[in-house]
Each structure stands twice: as C-alpha cells, then as structure tokens.
Write a protein that holds these residues in place. Structure first.
Motif, PDB file in Angstrom:
ATOM      1  N   ALA A  22       0.833  -1.205   0.000  1.00 29.16           N
ATOM      2  CA  ALA A  22       0.000   0.000   0.000  1.00 29.16           C
ATOM      3  C   ALA A  22       0.861   1.246   0.000  1.00 29.16           C
ATOM      4  O   ALA A  22       0.588   2.215  -0.719  1.00 29.16           O
ATOM      5  N   ALA A  23       1.923   1.242   0.804  1.00 27.06           N
ATOM      6  CA  ALA A  23       2.839   2.387   0.836  1.00 27.06           C
ATOM      7  C   ALA A  23       3.739   2.407  -0.385  1.00 27.06           C
ATOM      8  O   ALA A  23       4.003   3.469  -0.965  1.00 27.06           O
ATOM      9  N   PHE A  24       4.215   1.231  -0.790  1.00 29.62           N
ATOM     10  CA  PHE A  24       5.142   1.146  -1.918  1.00 29.62           C
ATOM     11  C   PHE A  24       4.491   1.631  -3.210  1.00 29.62           C
ATOM     12  O   PHE A  24       5.145   2.261  -4.050  1.00 29.62           O
ATOM     13  N   HIS A  25       3.225   1.342  -3.384  1.00 24.91           N
ATOM     14  CA  HIS A  25       2.511   1.827  -4.571  1.00 24.91           C
ATOM     15  C   HIS A  25       2.654   3.335  -4.704  1.00 24.91           C
ATOM     16  O   HIS A  25       2.907   3.862  -5.801  1.00 24.91           O
ATOM     17  N   ASP A  26       2.495   4.055  -3.590  1.00 28.99           N
ATOM     18  CA  ASP A  26       2.599   5.511  -3.651  1.00 28.99           C
ATOM     19  C   ASP A  26       4.031   5.957  -3.930  1.00 28.99           C
ATOM     20  O   ASP A  26       4.255   6.913  -4.672  1.00 28.99           O
ATOM     21  N   LEU A  27       5.007   5.275  -3.339  1.00 24.79           N
ATOM     22  CA  LEU A  27       6.402   5.627  -3.597  1.00 24.79           C
ATOM     23  C   LEU A  27       6.731   5.521  -5.082  1.00 24.79           C
ATOM     24  O   LEU A  27       7.436   6.371  -5.646  1.00 24.79           O
ATOM     25  N   VAL A  28       6.217   4.492  -5.729  1.00 24.93           N
ATOM     26  CA  VAL A  28       6.527   4.260  -7.148  1.00 24.93           C
ATOM     27  C   VAL A  28       5.693   5.153  -8.058  1.00 24.93           C
ATOM     28  O   VAL A  28       6.218   5.785  -8.978  1.00 24.93           O
ATOM     29  N   SER A  29       4.400   5.217  -7.816  1.00 20.46           N
ATOM     30  CA  SER A  29       3.536   5.987  -8.712  1.00 20.46           C
ATOM     31  C   SER A  29       3.827   7.482  -8.631  1.00 20.46           C
ATOM     32  O   SER A  29       3.770   8.193  -9.644  1.00 20.46           O
ATOM     33  N   LEU A  30       4.142   7.979  -7.453  1.00 22.95           N
ATOM     34  CA  LEU A  30       4.424   9.405  -7.311  1.00 22.95           C
ATOM     35  C   LEU A  30       5.761   9.786  -7.928  1.00 22.95           C
ATOM     36  O   LEU A  30       5.915  10.885  -8.477  1.00 22.95           O
ATOM     37  N   SER A  31       6.739   8.900  -7.859  1.00 23.63           N
ATOM     38  CA  SER A  31       8.065   9.190  -8.421  1.00 23.63           C
ATOM     39  C   SER A  31       8.179   8.798  -9.883  1.00 23.63           C
ATOM     40  O   SER A  31       9.040   9.319 -10.602  1.00 23.63           O
ATOM     41  N   GLY A  32       7.329   7.873 -10.332  1.00 25.93           N
ATOM     42  CA  GLY A  32       7.421   7.369 -11.702  1.00 25.93           C
ATOM     43  C   GLY A  32       8.544   6.377 -11.885  1.00 25.93           C
ATOM     44  O   GLY A  32       8.912   6.056 -13.022  1.00 25.93           O
ATOM     45  N   SER A  33       9.077   5.861 -10.781  1.00 24.23           N
ATOM     46  CA  SER A  33      10.267   5.008 -10.866  1.00 24.23           C
ATOM     47  C   SER A  33      10.200   3.862  -9.879  1.00 24.23           C
ATOM     48  O   SER A  33      10.121   4.072  -8.664  1.00 24.23           O
ATOM     49  N   LEU A  34      10.272   2.645 -10.392  1.00 23.87           N
ATOM     50  CA  LEU A  34      10.365   1.477  -9.524  1.00 23.87           C
ATOM     51  C   LEU A  34      11.675   1.497  -8.757  1.00 23.87           C
ATOM     52  O   LEU A  34      11.722   1.147  -7.575  1.00 23.87           O
ATOM     53  N   VAL A  35      12.745   1.921  -9.407  1.00 24.60           N
ATOM     54  CA  VAL A  35      14.052   1.950  -8.752  1.00 24.60           C
ATOM     55  C   VAL A  35      14.063   2.948  -7.592  1.00 24.60           C
ATOM     56  O   VAL A  35      14.558   2.650  -6.504  1.00 24.60           O
ATOM     57  N   ALA A  93      13.886   3.838  -1.758  1.00 24.72           N
ATOM     58  CA  ALA A  93      13.247   4.393  -0.564  1.00 24.72           C
ATOM     59  C   ALA A  93      12.970   3.314   0.474  1.00 24.72           C
ATOM     60  O   ALA A  93      13.104   3.550   1.678  1.00 24.72           O
ATOM     61  N   THR A  94      12.595   2.113   0.019  1.00 23.44           N
ATOM     62  CA  THR A  94      12.315   1.038   0.977  1.00 23.44           C
ATOM     63  C   THR A  94      13.582   0.547   1.653  1.00 23.44           C
ATOM     64  O   THR A  94      13.526   0.036   2.777  1.00 23.44           O
ATOM     65  N   ARG A  95      14.728   0.698   1.001  1.00 21.67           N
ATOM     66  CA  ARG A  95      16.002   0.246   1.578  1.00 21.67           C
ATOM     67  C   ARG A  95      16.794   1.400   2.189  1.00 21.67           C
ATOM     68  O   ARG A  95      17.907   1.186   2.655  1.00 21.67           O
ATOM     69  N   ASN A  96      16.219   2.598   2.148  1.00 17.22           N
ATOM     70  CA  ASN A  96      16.937   3.792   2.628  1.00 17.22           C
ATOM     71  C   ASN A  96      18.312   3.905   1.992  1.00 17.22           C
ATOM     72  O   ASN A  96      19.307   4.244   2.651  1.00 17.22           O
ATOM     73  N   ALA A  97      18.350   3.639   0.680  1.00 23.74           N
ATOM     74  CA  ALA A  97      19.612   3.707  -0.053  1.00 23.74           C
ATOM     75  C   ALA A  97      20.105   5.139  -0.206  1.00 23.74           C
ATOM     76  O   ALA A  97      21.307   5.370  -0.405  1.00 23.74           O
ATOM     77  N   ARG A  98      19.194   6.087  -0.142  1.00 19.67           N
ATOM     78  CA  ARG A  98      19.509   7.514  -0.179  1.00 19.67           C
ATOM     79  C   ARG A  98      18.539   8.205   0.785  1.00 19.67           C
ATOM     80  O   ARG A  98      17.470   7.671   1.082  1.00 19.67           O
ATOM     81  N   PRO A  99      18.854   9.397   1.258  1.00 22.63           N
ATOM     82  CA  PRO A  99      17.853  10.145   2.035  1.00 22.63           C
ATOM     83  C   PRO A  99      16.580  10.311   1.216  1.00 22.63           C
ATOM     84  O   PRO A  99      16.634  10.542   0.002  1.00 22.63           O
ATOM     85  N   VAL A 100      15.434  10.178   1.871  1.00 17.68           N
ATOM     86  CA  VAL A 100      14.174  10.176   1.142  1.00 17.68           C
ATOM     87  C   VAL A 100      13.959  11.484   0.389  1.00 17.68           C
ATOM     88  O   VAL A 100      13.418  11.499  -0.728  1.00 17.68           O
ATOM     89  N   ALA A 143       4.455   8.189   2.491  1.00 18.90           N
ATOM     90  CA  ALA A 143       4.510   6.792   2.059  1.00 18.90           C
ATOM     91  C   ALA A 143       5.792   6.125   2.549  1.00 18.90           C
ATOM     92  O   ALA A 143       5.790   4.961   2.953  1.00 18.90           O
ATOM     93  N   HIS A 144       6.885   6.866   2.520  1.00 18.72           N
ATOM     94  CA  HIS A 144       8.155   6.347   3.047  1.00 18.72           C
ATOM     95  C   HIS A 144       8.029   6.062   4.537  1.00 18.72           C
ATOM     96  O   HIS A 144       8.455   5.005   5.025  1.00 18.72           O
ATOM     97  N   GLU A 145       7.427   6.977   5.272  1.00 21.76           N
ATOM     98  CA  GLU A 145       7.231   6.775   6.706  1.00 21.76           C
ATOM     99  C   GLU A 145       6.355   5.560   6.974  1.00 21.76           C
ATOM    100  O   GLU A 145       6.662   4.725   7.836  1.00 21.76           O
ATOM    101  N   PHE A 146       5.259   5.430   6.222  1.00 18.78           N
ATOM    102  CA  PHE A 146       4.341   4.324   6.417  1.00 18.78           C
ATOM    103  C   PHE A 146       5.024   2.986   6.105  1.00 18.78           C
ATOM    104  O   PHE A 146       4.833   1.995   6.834  1.00 18.78           O
ATOM    105  N   TYR A 147       5.784   2.942   5.003  1.00 15.21           N
ATOM    106  CA  TYR A 147       6.442   1.679   4.625  1.00 15.21           C
ATOM    107  C   TYR A 147       7.319   1.169   5.760  1.00 15.21           C
ATOM    108  O   TYR A 147       7.273  -0.008   6.119  1.00 15.21           O
ATOM    109  N   HIS A 148       8.117   2.062   6.333  1.00 14.54           N
ATOM    110  CA  HIS A 148       9.034   1.623   7.383  1.00 14.54           C
ATOM    111  C   HIS A 148       8.309   1.398   8.703  1.00 14.54           C
ATOM    112  O   HIS A 148       8.753   0.578   9.522  1.00 14.54           O
TER     113      HIS A 148
END
Length: 236
Positions: free
Chosen positions: A164-177, A182-189, A227-232
């Motif tokens: 539910a949270a991941f859908h928003d992270l991807v659709s809002l950014s336009g990027s699965l990557v 964001a789910t792995r905190n690979a960079r600051p959100v 969405a990032h907050e909710f995912y984590h």
C-alpha cells in the motif's frame, strides 16, 4: 448536496495488542475499515500513527487528514484479495522506469541526469542483480525480461501493508528503482524525491516556476514522504 459528515463521538484513543498485530480503539471500541473488517496492523509504530490521526480529529471527521488510516484500509480491504495483480501493476513500472529515459538535449540536462540517475541504476543492479538499460528519448524500448523478473520477485515478497505504501512511492516518483531505494533507505528520502523531479527542476531553472504546478508538486512531495514513513512503520 448534503454537507453531513460524521462527528467525533469518542474521548479516548488507544492502541491495543490484537493477535499478531495492533488495533486502535475509540473508547474501547475497535476501529473498523470501510468494508467492516477489523483494522489490525502489524506493528505498534503504524498503529500509533493511525491512533494519532483519530485523536487529532476535532468536530467533524476529515478522512483527508488521515492518510495512515487510508493506507491501512487499502491494505486490508483491497490489496489482500488481489495481491498478485497489485504486485504486477507496480512491478511493471520497471519496464518504463523514469530513470531509463534520457534527454537528447540540452547537454546540461544530460549531464545532470547521468550524475543523479546513473548511480541509482547501478545501485539497483548491485542490490538486486537487475540491470536496466537507458534509452535516448521517450520511445518505449522493453527491458530485459530477466532483470524485470528479479525486480518483480522483490515486489512480490512485500506484505499488503508494505505494498500500500510502496505503490505511492513508485507511482508518485514514476520510478520502480526510486521506490525500491526508498524502501532500503539507499539515499535520504528527500534526495530520492528530488531525483524524481530532476527534469521539472531543470525546466524551472530555465523558465521559472508555475504557481499551480508548485502547489501540486508540494502535495505530491508530502505524499511521497508519508509513504516512506508508512512503509518503514509497518515493518516488523
């Protein structure tokens, strides 16, 4: 049109352990979803966010101020029964990922895309073994089925609440990557959101900012951060 809306009817908002998860109670009565299912979430952290939204209602209940509650409702009422379909819908973004479609001019934009986006694609290849190729222009060119299958498997492993949270992270950014980063905190959100807005930011620098577009962008940014907050928050 009626202006009727439900009003606050409770005094105390509490988080209560329930089975393997946590429920939110209003004066001892459990909150339910729109489909009348028990609203039970996997972690106390997420339940606390939901409880804070209910406790913050004053007078009429405003669902627009309750994004965590809406996310939980979506996970319980909708995603749980169509998990595979939701996974495919989200994973399909990988085949047309924003980061893969590059400008052919001007050179300054090309250089900025390379500097910001290339490291994210390298991260995805290193993290998941999924190499996505870049394309010049906007015409769609399919990605490697093997790479897409690896990314699909990552999404498929997510719970309904994570999706539910991941859908928003991807659709809002336009990027699965970007969503996966964001789910792995690979960079600051905030940096990930800025990466998704690179083209728009470049155009603003050249031509100035449209006021309406700026308001819409601010709303989307806030939704991405939530969405990032909710995912984590839903991760055990």
């Amino acid at each position: 049109m009626s202006d009727w809306a439900a009003k606050r009817f409770w005094t105390d908002t509490t988080v209560v352990p329930e089975g393997d998860g946590f429920a939110v109670h209003l004066d001892g009565r459990p909150v339910r979803t729109p489909a009348k299912a028990p609203l039970i979430v996997p972690t106390q952290a997420f339940a606390d966010l939901i409880a804070a939204e209910w406790d913050g209602q004053d007078g009429k209940i405003d669902p627009e101020t309750m994004p965590a509650t809406r996310s939980a409702n979506v996970a319980i009422d909708r995603i749980g029964s169509v998990h595979a379909e939701v996974v495919t819908m989200i994973a399909d973004y990988g085949d047309s990922d924003l980061l893969c479609y590059r400008a052919v001019f001007p050179e300054a934009l090309i250089e900025r895309q390379d500097a910001v986006w290339n490291p994210l694609l390298v991260w995805a290849e290193t993290e998941f073994g999924a190499r996505l190729e870049t394309r010049a222009g906007v015409m769609h060119v399919p990605q490697s089925p093997a790479a897409l299958a690896r990314l699909h498997a990552v999404v498929d492993a997510m719970t309904a609440f994570e999706l539910a949270a991941f859908h928003d992270l991807v659709s809002l950014s336009g990027s699965l990557v970007i969503g996966l980063a964001a789910t792995r905190n690979a960079r600051p959100v905030e940096a990930l959101w800025d990466a998704s807005r690179l083209d728009e930011t470049f155009q603003i620098e050249q031509w100035g900012e449209d006021e309406d577009a700026a308001v819409e962008a601010a709303i989307k940014r806030e939704s991405f951060l939530r969405a990032h907050e909710f995912y984590h928050a839903v991760q055990n």
